[in-house]
Design a protein around this motif. Sequence first.
Motif, PDB file in Angstrom:
ATOM      1  N   ALA A 349       5.915   2.650  -8.945  1.00  0.00           N
ATOM      2  CA  ALA A 349       4.638   1.876  -9.658  1.00  0.00           C
ATOM      3  C   ALA A 349       3.467   1.280  -8.843  1.00  0.00           C
ATOM      4  CB  ALA A 349       5.059   0.813 -10.691  1.00  0.00           C
ATOM      5  N   MET A 350       3.896   0.933  -7.645  1.00  0.00           N
ATOM      6  CA  MET A 350       2.844   0.450  -6.515  1.00  0.00           C
ATOM      7  C   MET A 350       1.987   1.501  -5.978  1.00  0.00           C
ATOM      8  SD  MET A 350       3.287  -2.639  -6.474  1.00  0.00           S
ATOM      9  CE  MET A 350       2.146  -3.079  -4.959  1.00  0.00           C
ATOM     10  N   GLY A 351       2.640   2.945  -6.155  1.00  0.00           N
ATOM     11  CA  GLY A 351       1.810   3.967  -5.710  1.00  0.00           C
ATOM     12  C   GLY A 351       2.448   4.595  -4.643  1.00  0.00           C
ATOM     13  N   ARG A 360      11.484   2.476   2.640  1.00  0.00           N
ATOM     14  CA  ARG A 360      11.237   1.076   2.528  1.00  0.00           C
ATOM     15  C   ARG A 360      12.110   0.452   1.591  1.00  0.00           C
ATOM     16  NH1 ARG A 360       5.821  -0.177   4.823  1.00  0.00           N
ATOM     17  NH2 ARG A 360       5.254   1.943   6.036  1.00  0.00           N
TER      18      ARG A 360
ATOM     19  N   ILE B   4     -11.420   0.303  -1.840  1.00  0.00           N
ATOM     20  CA  ILE B   4     -10.105   0.214  -1.642  1.00  0.00           C
ATOM     21  C   ILE B   4      -9.417   1.679  -2.036  1.00  0.00           C
ATOM     22  CG2 ILE B   4      -7.885  -0.136  -2.483  1.00  0.00           C
ATOM     23  CD1 ILE B   4      -8.701  -3.237  -2.279  1.00  0.00           C
ATOM     24  N   LYS B   7     -10.451   4.219   0.791  1.00  0.00           N
ATOM     25  CA  LYS B   7      -9.391   3.845   1.775  1.00  0.00           C
ATOM     26  C   LYS B   7      -7.934   4.686   1.681  1.00  0.00           C
ATOM     27  CE  LYS B   7     -10.065  -0.323   4.674  1.00  0.00           C
ATOM     28  NZ  LYS B   7     -10.027  -1.483   4.652  1.00  0.00           N
ATOM     29  N   ILE B   8      -7.628   4.544   0.509  1.00  0.00           N
ATOM     30  CA  ILE B   8      -6.348   5.381   0.109  1.00  0.00           C
ATOM     31  C   ILE B   8      -6.299   6.711   0.093  1.00  0.00           C
ATOM     32  CG2 ILE B   8      -4.507   5.279  -1.595  1.00  0.00           C
ATOM     33  CD1 ILE B   8      -5.112   2.514  -2.641  1.00  0.00           C
ATOM     34  N   SER B  11      -6.307   8.418   3.568  1.00  0.00           N
ATOM     35  CA  SER B  11      -4.781   8.173   4.142  1.00  0.00           C
ATOM     36  C   SER B  11      -3.865   9.198   3.354  1.00  0.00           C
ATOM     37  CB  SER B  11      -4.225   7.005   4.456  1.00  0.00           C
ATOM     38  OG  SER B  11      -4.047   6.378   3.368  1.00  0.00           O
ATOM     39  N   ARG B  15      -0.143  11.071   4.306  1.00  0.00           N
ATOM     40  CA  ARG B  15       1.210  10.565   3.662  1.00  0.00           C
ATOM     41  C   ARG B  15       1.740  11.880   2.688  1.00  0.00           C
ATOM     42  NH1 ARG B  15      -0.802   5.514  -0.033  1.00  0.00           N
ATOM     43  NH2 ARG B  15       1.200   5.609  -0.769  1.00  0.00           N
TER      44      ARG B  15
ATOM     45  N   ALA C  89      -1.786   3.452  -7.772  1.00  0.00           N
ATOM     46  CA  ALA C  89      -2.367   2.292  -6.855  1.00  0.00           C
ATOM     47  C   ALA C  89      -3.492   1.858  -7.508  1.00  0.00           C
ATOM     48  CB  ALA C  89      -2.971   2.884  -5.267  1.00  0.00           C
ATOM     49  N   ARG C  90      -4.170   2.464  -8.361  1.00  0.00           N
ATOM     50  CA  ARG C  90      -5.267   1.886  -9.139  1.00  0.00           C
ATOM     51  C   ARG C  90      -4.708   0.939 -10.620  1.00  0.00           C
ATOM     52  NH1 ARG C  90      -8.706   6.596 -10.992  1.00  0.00           N
ATOM     53  NH2 ARG C  90      -9.671   5.230 -11.827  1.00  0.00           N
ATOM     54  N   TYR C 111       4.055  -5.290   0.564  1.00  0.00           N
ATOM     55  CA  TYR C 111       4.337  -3.799   0.377  1.00  0.00           C
ATOM     56  C   TYR C 111       3.146  -2.813   0.373  1.00  0.00           C
ATOM     57  CZ  TYR C 111       7.137   0.025  -1.080  1.00  0.00           C
ATOM     58  OH  TYR C 111       7.766   1.445  -1.206  1.00  0.00           O
ATOM     59  N   GLY C 112       2.444  -3.149  -1.062  1.00  0.00           N
ATOM     60  CA  GLY C 112       1.578  -2.189  -1.313  1.00  0.00           C
ATOM     61  C   GLY C 112       0.518  -1.900  -0.326  1.00  0.00           C
ATOM     62  N   LYS C 114       0.552  -2.425   2.744  1.00  0.00           N
ATOM     63  CA  LYS C 114       1.089  -1.749   3.854  1.00  0.00           C
ATOM     64  C   LYS C 114       1.241  -0.413   3.796  1.00  0.00           C
ATOM     65  CE  LYS C 114       3.965  -5.113   6.561  1.00  0.00           C
ATOM     66  NZ  LYS C 114       5.208  -5.496   6.659  1.00  0.00           N
ATOM     67  N   HIS C 116      -0.506   1.705   1.500  1.00  0.00           N
ATOM     68  CA  HIS C 116      -1.444   2.297   1.603  1.00  0.00           C
ATOM     69  C   HIS C 116      -2.623   2.167   2.587  1.00  0.00           C
ATOM     70  CE1 HIS C 116      -0.575   3.384  -2.491  1.00  0.00           C
ATOM     71  NE2 HIS C 116      -0.490   2.217  -3.116  1.00  0.00           N
ATOM     72  N   ILE C 118      -4.303  -0.567   3.456  1.00  0.00           N
ATOM     73  CA  ILE C 118      -5.442  -1.281   2.904  1.00  0.00           C
ATOM     74  C   ILE C 118      -6.102  -2.081   4.099  1.00  0.00           C
ATOM     75  CG2 ILE C 118      -6.592  -2.717   1.278  1.00  0.00           C
ATOM     76  CD1 ILE C 118      -4.507  -1.524  -0.722  1.00  0.00           C
ATOM     77  N   ARG C 165       2.535  -8.781  -6.628  1.00  0.00           N
ATOM     78  CA  ARG C 165       2.824  -7.456  -5.677  1.00  0.00           C
ATOM     79  C   ARG C 165       1.812  -6.358  -6.396  1.00  0.00           C
ATOM     80  NH1 ARG C 165       8.888  -5.435  -6.401  1.00  0.00           N
ATOM     81  NH2 ARG C 165       7.899  -4.555  -8.331  1.00  0.00           N
ATOM     82  N   ALA C 166       1.846  -6.525  -7.583  1.00  0.00           N
ATOM     83  CA  ALA C 166       1.010  -5.493  -8.345  1.00  0.00           C
ATOM     84  C   ALA C 166      -0.559  -5.834  -8.075  1.00  0.00           C
ATOM     85  CB  ALA C 166       1.347  -5.522  -9.809  1.00  0.00           C
ATOM     86  N   VAL C 169      -2.787  -5.033  -4.522  1.00  0.00           N
ATOM     87  CA  VAL C 169      -3.690  -3.655  -4.050  1.00  0.00           C
ATOM     88  C   VAL C 169      -4.840  -3.567  -5.042  1.00  0.00           C
ATOM     89  CG1 VAL C 169      -1.765  -2.113  -3.404  1.00  0.00           C
ATOM     90  CG2 VAL C 169      -2.220  -2.171  -5.486  1.00  0.00           C
ATOM     91  N   SER C 170      -5.262  -4.700  -5.539  1.00  0.00           N
ATOM     92  CA  SER C 170      -6.640  -4.835  -6.315  1.00  0.00           C
ATOM     93  C   SER C 170      -6.623  -3.408  -7.381  1.00  0.00           C
ATOM     94  CB  SER C 170      -7.789  -4.689  -5.458  1.00  0.00           C
ATOM     95  OG  SER C 170      -7.734  -5.690  -4.574  1.00  0.00           O
ATOM     96  N   PRO C 171      -5.477  -3.644  -8.583  1.00  0.00           N
ATOM     97  CA  PRO C 171      -5.614  -2.351  -9.250  1.00  0.00           C
ATOM     98  C   PRO C 171      -6.565  -2.797 -10.430  1.00  0.00           C
ATOM     99  CG  PRO C 171      -3.726  -3.951  -9.861  1.00  0.00           C
ATOM    100  CD  PRO C 171      -4.504  -4.474  -8.516  1.00  0.00           C
TER     101      PRO C 171
END
Lengths: 461, 425, 256
Positions: A349-351, A360, B4, B7-8, B11, B15, C89-90, C111-112, C114, C116, C118, C165-166, C169-171
Amino acid sequence: MGFWSFFTLLCLVGFYVNWYGTTKALRINSNIEKGPKLPSLPNYYGRHALLSFILVSTTILLVWIFLKPFILDLLLENKISVDLTSSFDGDPSMLIDTIKATNPNNFFPGTNPLIIESAKYYEYIKETSDSYVYLMVLFVALIFSIFSLRKISISFQARQSVEKTNINILIFCSVIAIITTIGIVFSLIFEAIRFFEKVPFFDFLFGLAWSPQTAIREDQVASQGAFGAVPIFSGTLLITLVAMSVAIPIGLLSAIYISEYANLKVRKFLKPVLEILAGVPTVVYGFFAAITVGPFLKDLVSFFGFSIASESALAAGGVMGIMIIPFISSLSDDVINSVPMSLREGSYAMGATKSETIMRVVLPAALPGIMGAILLAVSRAIGETMIVVMAAGIAANLTANPFEAVTTVTVQIVTLLVGDQEFDSAKTLAAFALGITLFFATLLLNLYALKIVRKYREIYD
Amino acid sequence: MTNITEKIKLSLSKRQRSEKRFKFLGFIGISFAILFLIIILYSIFSQGQSAFKSTYIELNIFFDEKIIDVEGKRDIEDIKFANFRKIITNSLDNYFPEVEKREEKRKLHEFISSSEEKNLMNLVLSDQELIGKSKQLWLLASSTIDVIHKNPEMEEIVESDRLVDDLELSWFKTFKENGNLKFGFNKNFFSKADSTEPEQAGVLGSMLGSFFTLLITLILSFPIAVAAGVFLEELAPKNRFTDFIEVNINNLAAVPSIIFGLLGLAIFLNVMHLPRSAPIVGGMVLALMTLPTIIIATRASLKAVPPSIREAAIGLGATKFQTVNHHVLPLSMPGILTGTIIGMSQALGESAPLLMIGMVAFIVDIPGSFTDSATVLPVQIYLWKSTAARGFLELTAAGVMVLLTFLILMNGLAVFVRQKFEKKW
Amino acid sequence: MVMSNSIKIKSKKISVFYGDKKALDSINLEIPEKKVTSLIGPSGCGKSTFLRCLNRMNDTIDICRIEGKILIDEKNIYEKGLDPVLLRARIGMVFQKPNPFPKSIFDNVAYGPKIHGIVNSEDELNDLVKDSLKKAGLYNEVKDRLDEPGTSLSGGQQQRLCIARAIAVSPEVILMDEPCSALDPIATAIIEELIDELAKNFTIVIVTHSMQQAARVSQQTAFFHMGNLIEVGKTEEIFSMPKQVKTQDYITGKIG
């Protein structure tokens, strides 16, 4: 009376006792017209009598199996006359063994007739003593079951008694695991102590030279360094290291692929394949290592201009690694599967991609369990016998070069003991010293690994 | 925000590539495992299949009365002790009348396996009419001839590297050209025990040894293990003592097998004076080893029975013991049996502890009871592998094939039991 | 600032199948930007399934098949060739049971960013983690123990950690799948306050089994029943004067 006829008789009497108890209880019940009947069902009364019959007979038989050799020796000693002792020209302490080793029907011409006579006697008591014991077993067991049959009355709760006895039997069966462990420790420790009387403990543990074959002669037993086990331990470690460097990457990658990437269909195919690999007996791996891998490596290495021993640590260790692959992969697969789905979902869900999630999140979470699996695998590798017996060397060689031949603890135990029936020389006793070292090394690994795995399970259960 | 996302995006392809690499790595891992399995099986089958056939030579055998029954009384005892070797060598000499030197004759006589003497004797005993007559018979060739026959490329190499010299090779070729040489099924392999001659060695002895040993193992370990499993899973209170038992069982499952051999040697042989090399002792040792496997399987399949069944029985007034005995145990039997079969197949493949208790001896007789000296299938494989003589190599591989066949059958049975009878809750 | 009543997500005839079983039947739903939309309905009604369609979490289930379109900012997220990684990520997600990774509090939030890539520097990462924890209202409670494992926190704190955590990543959207069902009332109240606060910056879709919670936190409510969307509307309208009988029955407790 032969064993099988005795056994049949025993079964018949047992059936009879059971039947008699049940019918007696039924009779008593039918005679009671008013008031309470027997407190338990009739068949429990029969079973109670049967249980006492079985328990008494097996106890006597087991005791007899243990005592038989000692009782026979005692009888034989009493029989030996002064004439025989004086006419025996060998070592007096060997007299009993000599008699036992003599076959009264097929002896060397010129054997002392008194010995033959004693040997005949020994043969006779060996055969007849069993029959006497069988008769005694039947008699005593019958008496006990008659007692139990006479107990049948309104005040006797047969079911409770039967269940209690049954539970005690179950407890005894569970305790066999403890008895086995104790048996292992005792069987190793006494011979090992006798070994350390001949060879100092620290010489064994830290000595750099191992040459037990030369130490058969009395004057060399204590000679310095003949029983230094360091080259054996280092050889064991070298082979284990080679095995692990094959098994850990392949096993882990396989586990990851099976549990995370393969779909249901592929998994259904892959799992049995690994199970087959796990089910191949070690003797087959040993044969494969010695006949196929050894020569192949030899050709391969000499093609590049190097040389490799035909019983190299590489061949034995490599094949041992193949043997351990399914062990590691199935344990790791279990561990990885028990990482909760919610952690993976959190990561997805974090992508995160699948590989990022695995590297990880899943693997770090599963790490304790995987460590436990690897430790168990190491314990298995150092205790593995047939592969190294068939494909590793015998000569103790202190080296870290996997192209050379080394020997292991298990190889030494086998070479020291197979074909040798004499248990006084330092040579055979050394096997037990090695055995106890092996036992405690694997014991520590196992206990530690099992503790880690147990703790890991508690986290996610 | 879009910053952002950009940026994603940048990469992303990297990935995705590393994702593909990782998946591929996993695939490589499992492929290696499968590849190894294929190589092992292939190398064994390619080496072992030739052991199932052996070479036969056709000879005109003359059952000479002067040799078989000198006194002409047709006395069975006389026939039994007759020199049938002479009959075979005579017919070989007749086949090659030009061979006259003693030394050469001796070589020629070694073409036929010595096991045929007994076969000829039995033939005569069953049909005494044969005496004094001639008959064309296919006789088992010795292992040297067998090896040459199976490896035609050996005819080409120089004499010194070959098993047979030029003269022997010429006789061999004569037999071949005359059509007196053929492959037949290797009957000895399935009807004999070990032998010093490869063409006479078989797996029957060790198969029976394995059978007797496993029978003891099963009789001892199954009831004990089920009892222990039932106690620990269903009836035992949770306390230090039962914890200790559990730790012991789990540890025993991981103790090296050779340690059990040392236990057997020290206690069963040296203290209890049970017979060496006997299936009864081997069975006892393997039973101790198999116990943890079956106990663990028993507990797992007891655990799989839902508690509602126990509650239902206890609710009807059954005691805990009756509940287990009447309901839980029968329901978990398929799982227990599966575990037992798997434990037995492990025991069948086990050899290290049996080396310790002397089941590694050279045994020519086929064992008939639990106390006869015997060896087992995997140890027989080990023994043959250790024999340097040519011809034993393929026997070893063939022995492995027989062993693997049994293991596959047993595991197939386990899968069958599991799929046919096991309930999923 | 975007217009407050613009539509962020449009679902067009979304149907979901698990094997042969149809779990969602042709759902059409519009979700407004920077508002809280709650999905309610009895268990098994498909509300969680719908939520998981929005960030393609159903892709991870082998037997799951999806038909229809979901447009986010007018782009179909089920378009071929679109990588769910970017989508996820969004769109952040918070789960029913708090599921912090077995890492430190800091690493959980980091975590996010890292994975991605960002952030460019250590300092930037530190600031981002701090900022996210602050936004999730957790910073003051954990600032002295960022190195401790995330699992050492209480349930409510763990859930806020997952929120931090969510948002690290600025969703644009945050999906919440019954985020309070495993928490006690006090922790629930804190999270509900947080949701209010977050709605200023994020579009939030929340699945809840508690009608009171839906009434408290959301501006729009959608009622699901047996895989169908029965009714959708402003929250106060749904609860005060539902148009459909089924909605009425559910709200009054006749069906559950």
